[in-house]
Design an enzyme around this catalytic site. Structure first.
Site, PDB file in Angstrom:
ATOM      1  N   THR A 105       2.755  -3.647  -0.180  1.00  0.00           N
ATOM      2  CA  THR A 105       2.537  -4.412  -1.411  1.00  0.00           C
ATOM      3  C   THR A 105       3.843  -4.579  -2.176  1.00  0.00           C
ATOM      4  O   THR A 105       4.745  -3.728  -2.070  1.00  0.00           O
ATOM      5  CB  THR A 105       1.514  -3.693  -2.323  1.00  0.00           C
ATOM      6  OG1 THR A 105       1.488  -4.320  -3.612  1.00  0.00           O
ATOM      7  CG2 THR A 105       1.876  -2.229  -2.520  1.00  0.00           C
ATOM      8  N   ASP A 106       3.927  -5.645  -2.952  1.00  0.00           N
ATOM      9  CA  ASP A 106       5.108  -5.827  -3.803  1.00  0.00           C
ATOM     10  C   ASP A 106       5.170  -4.781  -4.913  1.00  0.00           C
ATOM     11  O   ASP A 106       6.225  -4.568  -5.527  1.00  0.00           O
ATOM     12  CB  ASP A 106       5.143  -7.232  -4.401  1.00  0.00           C
ATOM     13  CG  ASP A 106       3.937  -7.569  -5.286  1.00  0.00           C
ATOM     14  OD1 ASP A 106       2.966  -6.782  -5.304  1.00  0.00           O
ATOM     15  OD2 ASP A 106       3.963  -8.626  -5.934  1.00  0.00           O
ATOM     16  N   GLU A 107       4.066  -4.088  -5.177  1.00  0.00           N
ATOM     17  CA  GLU A 107       4.035  -3.120  -6.270  1.00  0.00           C
ATOM     18  C   GLU A 107       4.913  -1.893  -6.006  1.00  0.00           C
ATOM     19  O   GLU A 107       5.233  -1.160  -6.948  1.00  0.00           O
ATOM     20  CB  GLU A 107       2.598  -2.691  -6.568  1.00  0.00           C
ATOM     21  CG  GLU A 107       1.744  -3.825  -7.113  1.00  0.00           C
ATOM     22  CD  GLU A 107       0.436  -3.345  -7.713  1.00  0.00           C
ATOM     23  OE1 GLU A 107       0.422  -2.280  -8.345  1.00  0.00           O
ATOM     24  OE2 GLU A 107      -0.570  -4.044  -7.541  1.00  0.00           O
ATOM     25  N   TYR A 131      -1.366   4.436  -7.211  1.00  0.00           N
ATOM     26  CA  TYR A 131      -1.589   3.490  -6.110  1.00  0.00           C
ATOM     27  C   TYR A 131      -0.278   3.079  -5.459  1.00  0.00           C
ATOM     28  O   TYR A 131      -0.089   3.237  -4.254  1.00  0.00           O
ATOM     29  CB  TYR A 131      -2.342   2.247  -6.614  1.00  0.00           C
ATOM     30  CG  TYR A 131      -2.161   1.060  -5.699  1.00  0.00           C
ATOM     31  CD1 TYR A 131      -2.594   1.108  -4.381  1.00  0.00           C
ATOM     32  CD2 TYR A 131      -1.518  -0.101  -6.135  1.00  0.00           C
ATOM     33  CE1 TYR A 131      -2.407   0.032  -3.518  1.00  0.00           C
ATOM     34  CE2 TYR A 131      -1.335  -1.177  -5.295  1.00  0.00           C
ATOM     35  CZ  TYR A 131      -1.772  -1.100  -3.985  1.00  0.00           C
ATOM     36  OH  TYR A 131      -1.566  -2.161  -3.138  1.00  0.00           O
ATOM     37  N   LYS A 138       1.444   3.838  -1.622  1.00  0.00           N
ATOM     38  CA  LYS A 138       1.876   2.777  -0.702  1.00  0.00           C
ATOM     39  C   LYS A 138       3.357   2.930  -0.357  1.00  0.00           C
ATOM     40  O   LYS A 138       3.764   2.720   0.795  1.00  0.00           O
ATOM     41  CB  LYS A 138       1.596   1.401  -1.310  1.00  0.00           C
ATOM     42  CG  LYS A 138       0.123   1.051  -1.436  1.00  0.00           C
ATOM     43  CD  LYS A 138      -0.588   0.969  -0.096  1.00  0.00           C
ATOM     44  CE  LYS A 138      -0.199  -0.293   0.665  1.00  0.00           C
ATOM     45  NZ  LYS A 138      -0.987  -0.419   1.929  1.00  0.00           N
TER      46      LYS A 138
END
Length: 229
Positions: free
Chosen positions: A61-63, A86, A90
């Site tokens: 994810t870009d997060e 979260y 990741k």
């Protein structure tokens, strides 16, 4: 279940790891399922890929990059500074994947995509949640007024990128996937309300969530130039 995963994987061509706990609010309330699924689950797939010499495409994810508020956008070489449980799990999984490539030579690649939307999306996510609440004429909560910028991509465009990476990727590489289509959360909710002919007064400002990132933005030039997506 590492034993069961290993039995399944020996008869496949490629493993694509979409599996994740992905809702930030729930990760703040209870991080443990995120650690089990996002970290331990990825470990199980990596072990199976290593044992049976399979390609693992790990969907991240870009997060993991954290808040892009102070820069235009992130590329694949930027440091990971996750802001919540979260995104931290990741990021941990990403490090595991790269370590398996470096240590064992496991065939793997990481994708980092921006916010997805599309049919049948789980209703905890912004767009389906907004549609459902609007159709019920219920208030739509906007964390911190909804000023956060997100880059949105249609799910089938994301899938097309992954399909191409399965056959064209370089092992051990990271590829950002985005549509260069930035909107604030407020703008997205306003668009939906307008389409549904619902009053904008359904939007309700609520307190911002802890660790909220103001902006996610990633550069996808690499996959466009290398893979032709």
């Amino acid at each position: 279940n590492l034993k069961k995963i290993s039995q399944i994987v020996k008869d496949v061509d490629v493993i694509v790891n979409f599996a994740a706990e992905s809702h930030v609010d729930r990760s703040i309330a209870n991080p443990l399922p995120f650690i089990q699924t996002n970290i331990v689950g990825t470990f199980s797939l990596l072990e199976a890929a290593r044992q049976h010499d399979k390609l693992l495409v790990h969907v991240s994810t870009d997060e993991v990059y954290g808040d892009a508020e102070e820069k235009e956008s992130f590329d694949e070489h930027d440091l990971l500074t996750p802001s919540n449980p979260y995104s931290a799990t990741k990021a941990s999984a990403d490090h595991l994947v790269l370590s398996y490539y470096r240590t064992y030579g496991t065939k793997c690649v990481i994708t980092r995509c921006s916010n997805n939307f599309g049919p049948y999306q789980y209703p905890e996510k912004l767009i389906p949640k907004t549609i459902i609440l609007a159709l019920k004429n219920q208030k739509i909560p906007l964390h911190g007024g909804g000023s956060q910028l997100r880059n949105w991509i249609y799910v089938l465009d994301h899938i097309s990128a992954i399909e191409q990476l399965v056959t064209k990727c370089r092992f051990g590489e990271i590829y950002n996937i985005s549509s260069n289509s930035e909107f604030s959360v407020h703008d997205i909710v306003k668009k939906i309300l307008t389409i549904l002919d619902k009053p904008l007064e359904l939007m309700k400002d609520v307190d911002d969530r802890p660790g909220q990132d103001k902006k996610y933005s990633i550069n996808s030039n690499k996959i466009q130039t290398e893979i032709g997506w």
